[in-house]
Design an enzyme around this catalytic site. Structure first.
Site, PDB file in Angstrom:
ATOM      1  N   CYS A   1     -14.727  31.739  47.559  1.00 52.80           N
ATOM      2  CA  CYS A   1     -15.902  32.338  46.931  1.00 52.80           C
ATOM      3  C   CYS A   1     -15.610  33.817  46.759  1.00 52.80           C
ATOM      4  CB  CYS A   1     -17.163  32.118  47.771  1.00 52.80           C
ATOM      5  SG  CYS A   1     -18.630  32.897  47.054  1.00 52.80           S
TER       6      CYS A   1
ATOM      7  N   CYS B   1     -20.344  33.984  39.555  1.00 47.49           N
ATOM      8  CA  CYS B   1     -19.309  33.283  40.323  1.00 47.49           C
ATOM      9  C   CYS B   1     -18.024  34.078  40.175  1.00 47.49           C
ATOM     10  CB  CYS B   1     -19.132  31.851  39.817  1.00 47.49           C
ATOM     11  SG  CYS B   1     -17.805  30.948  40.664  1.00 47.49           S
TER      12      CYS B   1
END
Length: 274
Positions: free
Chosen positions: A73, A217
């Site tokens: 992430c 993202c």
């Protein structure tokens, strides 16, 4: 259990120090905490753990809102860098971290901006992982009609990138979940929808596996730019505009590390009495 609520471009996190606290959360508990009506509410839960290697400062674990553990992430990595400095777990400005699949270098610049060395993008099918040969383009185009299949890549986690004419009208909520769980992606996949403005600017929306569409993202932005550069559509440095804000991605090409620069924001600290 003490925690911090943080976000990177609206991609929000519950961050927990597991260096000084002994914490275990079951998938059921994570789903409860992720609920925005009855829990803390977040896209991902981040654990900051002691290192398993003397050359690493911290180990980094990521759990999606559905309780599943994932391996990367990028927005969370920036928040981790801000978190460990804020909580005085380190005074370094260059921080080395490990995940299940990779190692990253986080550099704190200024004004809570963080530059992340995301490693070398992987395009080999087994490393993504992607369990199909030769016909992936035809199959994916069949599933996502009226889109151009850009490619698939791993940035420590799998991404499938579609190129669209208008990102605002892209059917993210329809195509995203179909491709996320497609049988050829043995670990599921994130799905990005990229509109190329020019060689230095793109617009992007991302459907994240186990979460749904998010405001931003980081690894998805990296994946989109890597695919765009590989196709000859983009320059080495690209500004990626997501619904939650902008990231700068830099990649010199095959065999080279890819870099992401963007903000990390602390929202509040909290305590949960188990």
């Amino acid at each position: 259990m003490q925690f911090s609520k943080m976000h990177g471009l609206g991609n929000d996190f519950m961050v927990v120090d597991v260096v000084t606290q002994n914490v275990y959360l079951s998938p059921t508990k994570i789903r409860f905490l992720a609920n925005r009506h009855s829990g803390v509410g977040f896209d991902q839960l981040l654990f900051v753990e002691p290192p398993y290697d003397p050359e690493i400062d911290f180990h980094y674990r990521i759990f999606n809102a559905d309780g599943s553990e994932v391996t990367q992430c990028g927005n969370g990595a920036r928040c981790l860098a801000h978190f460990v400095r804020m909580k005085k777990l380190t005074n370094k400005r260059e921080i080395y971290i490990s995940t299940q699949t990779s190692r990253m270098v986080l550099t704190i610049i200024e004004n809570n901006m963080v530059r992340v060395n995301m490693g070398v993008p992987k395009f080999e099918l087994p490393q993504i992982p992607f369990d199909m040969h030769q016909i992936e383009k035809k199959e994916i185009l069949y599933l996502a009609k009226n889109y151009i299949f850009g490619g698939i890549v791993s940035i420590g986690n799998p991404h499938c990138i579609m190129i669209v004419n208008n990102v605002d009208s892209a059917q993210v909520s329809i195509i995203g979940p179909i491709l996320e769980i497609h049988k050829y992606f043995s670990e599921r996949t994130n799905v990005g929808f990229m509109q190329v403005i020019n060689r230095e600017q793109v617009l992007l929306r991302v459907y994240e596996r186990g979460v749904g569409e998010t405001q931003a993202c980081g690894s998805g932005a990296c994946a989109a730019v890597a695919i765009g550069i590989r196709l000859g559509l983009l320059a080495e440095q690209v500004q990626v505009a997501l619904p939650g804000g902008k990231l700068v991605i830099y990649w010199r090409g095959p065999g080279q590390s890819l870099y992401m620069t963007g903000p990390a924001v602390h929202i509040y600290d909290g305590f949960i009495n188990d």
